[in-house]
Design a protein around this motif. Structure first.
Motif, mmCIF file in Angstrom:
data_model
loop_
_atom_site.group_PDB
_atom_site.id
_atom_site.type_symbol
_atom_site.label_atom_id
_atom_site.label_comp_id
_atom_site.label_asym_id
_atom_site.label_seq_id
_atom_site.Cartn_x
_atom_site.Cartn_y
_atom_site.Cartn_z
ATOM 1 N N TYR A 124 -3.038 0.965 10.050
ATOM 2 C CA TYR A 124 -1.895 0.069 9.994
ATOM 3 C C TYR A 124 -1.072 0.259 11.260
ATOM 4 O O TYR A 124 -1.017 1.360 11.796
ATOM 5 C CB TYR A 124 -1.043 0.372 8.757
ATOM 6 N N ASP B 125 -7.009 9.542 2.837
ATOM 7 C CA ASP B 125 -7.953 8.899 1.923
ATOM 8 C C ASP B 125 -7.916 7.372 2.003
ATOM 9 O O ASP B 125 -8.131 6.684 1.008
ATOM 10 C CB ASP B 125 -7.710 9.359 0.477
ATOM 11 N N ASP B 126 -7.612 6.847 3.167
ATOM 12 C CA ASP B 126 -7.583 5.396 3.393
ATOM 13 C C ASP B 126 -8.244 5.147 4.740
ATOM 14 O O ASP B 126 -7.788 5.649 5.764
ATOM 15 C CB ASP B 126 -6.130 4.894 3.393
ATOM 16 N N SER B 127 -9.307 4.380 4.745
ATOM 17 C CA SER B 127 -10.043 4.147 5.986
ATOM 18 C C SER B 127 -9.374 3.104 6.881
ATOM 19 O O SER B 127 -9.783 2.910 8.011
ATOM 20 C CB SER B 127 -11.479 3.712 5.674
ATOM 21 N N ASN B 128 -8.349 2.442 6.379
ATOM 22 C CA ASN B 128 -7.674 1.402 7.144
ATOM 23 C C ASN B 128 -6.677 1.993 8.130
ATOM 24 O O ASN B 128 -6.201 3.109 7.956
ATOM 25 C CB ASN B 128 -6.949 0.438 6.201
ATOM 26 N N GLY C 267 0.805 5.639 0.201
ATOM 27 C CA GLY C 267 -0.028 6.770 0.548
ATOM 28 C C GLY C 267 0.732 7.784 1.376
ATOM 29 O O GLY C 267 1.886 7.582 1.741
ATOM 30 N N VAL D 6 0.859 -1.182 0.000
ATOM 31 C CA VAL D 6 0.000 0.000 0.000
ATOM 32 C C VAL D 6 0.894 1.229 0.000
ATOM 33 O O VAL D 6 1.888 1.270 0.721
ATOM 34 C CB VAL D 6 -0.906 0.035 1.258
ATOM 35 N N ASP E 226 -8.873 -4.988 4.978
ATOM 36 C CA ASP E 226 -7.525 -4.454 4.796
ATOM 37 C C ASP E 226 -7.033 -3.838 6.082
ATOM 38 O O ASP E 226 -7.772 -3.645 7.031
ATOM 39 C CB ASP E 226 -7.515 -3.400 3.688
ATOM 40 N N GLY E 227 -5.769 -3.482 6.079
ATOM 41 C CA GLY E 227 -5.184 -2.853 7.262
ATOM 42 C C GLY E 227 -4.614 -3.889 8.194
ATOM 43 O O GLY E 227 -4.689 -5.081 7.962
ATOM 44 N N LYS F 189 -2.068 6.138 10.018
ATOM 45 C CA LYS F 189 -3.292 6.389 9.256
ATOM 46 C C LYS F 189 -2.887 7.155 8.004
ATOM 47 O O LYS F 189 -2.199 8.163 8.083
ATOM 48 C CB LYS F 189 -4.260 7.213 10.118
#
Length: 131
Positions: free
Chosen positions: A69, A64-67, A45, A43, A105-106, A61
């Protein structure tokens, strides 16, 4: 009468314990995370926020990614939250995380890279990125 109540109560407790064990096995999935390269997802970002979560985990975080990590126990193994915020906040990164058993995901991060610098890896031979 008291014997019936005691046996009935023990039966309920045993049933709840069995249901809890099934919940742990099939929903929570007890066991270690598969951190192999074949089980990883890449991924990229821009880091939107970094913070401590769980037990000394570094949580990342991306915009634009709700996951969410995380690097497990990163803050007790050499990472300093202030330094990481200063260095990586707002920067484009590439990370590899484990595939989730439930398809979401995440999650558990296995490698973190910014440009040509690897900030974290669990692998002996790091994976390259297109940054």
């Amino acid at each position: 009468m008291i014997k019936k109540i005691v046996f009935w109560s023990l039966g309920i407790i045993a049933s709840l314990a069995i249901l809890f064990i099934f919940y742990l096995i099939f929903i929570v999935k007890i066991g270690p995370v598969d951190t192999s390269k074949k089980n990883s997802i890449e991924v990229s970002g821009v880091i939107d926020s970094l913070y401590e979560g769980g037990v000394k985990d570094l949580v990342i975080k991306l915009k634009d990614d709700s996951n969410i990590y995380y690097i497990n126990r990163a803050l007790e193994n050499g990472f300093d939250l202030d330094d990481v915020n200063t260095t990586l906040l707002g920067k484009e990164i590439t990370l590899w995380h484990s595939k989730s058993w439930n398809g979401s995901d995440g999650g558990h991060m296995m490698q973190l890279k910014h440009k040509d610098s690897i900030y974290f890896t669990e692998w002996k031979t790091p994976l390259p990125s297109n940054n």
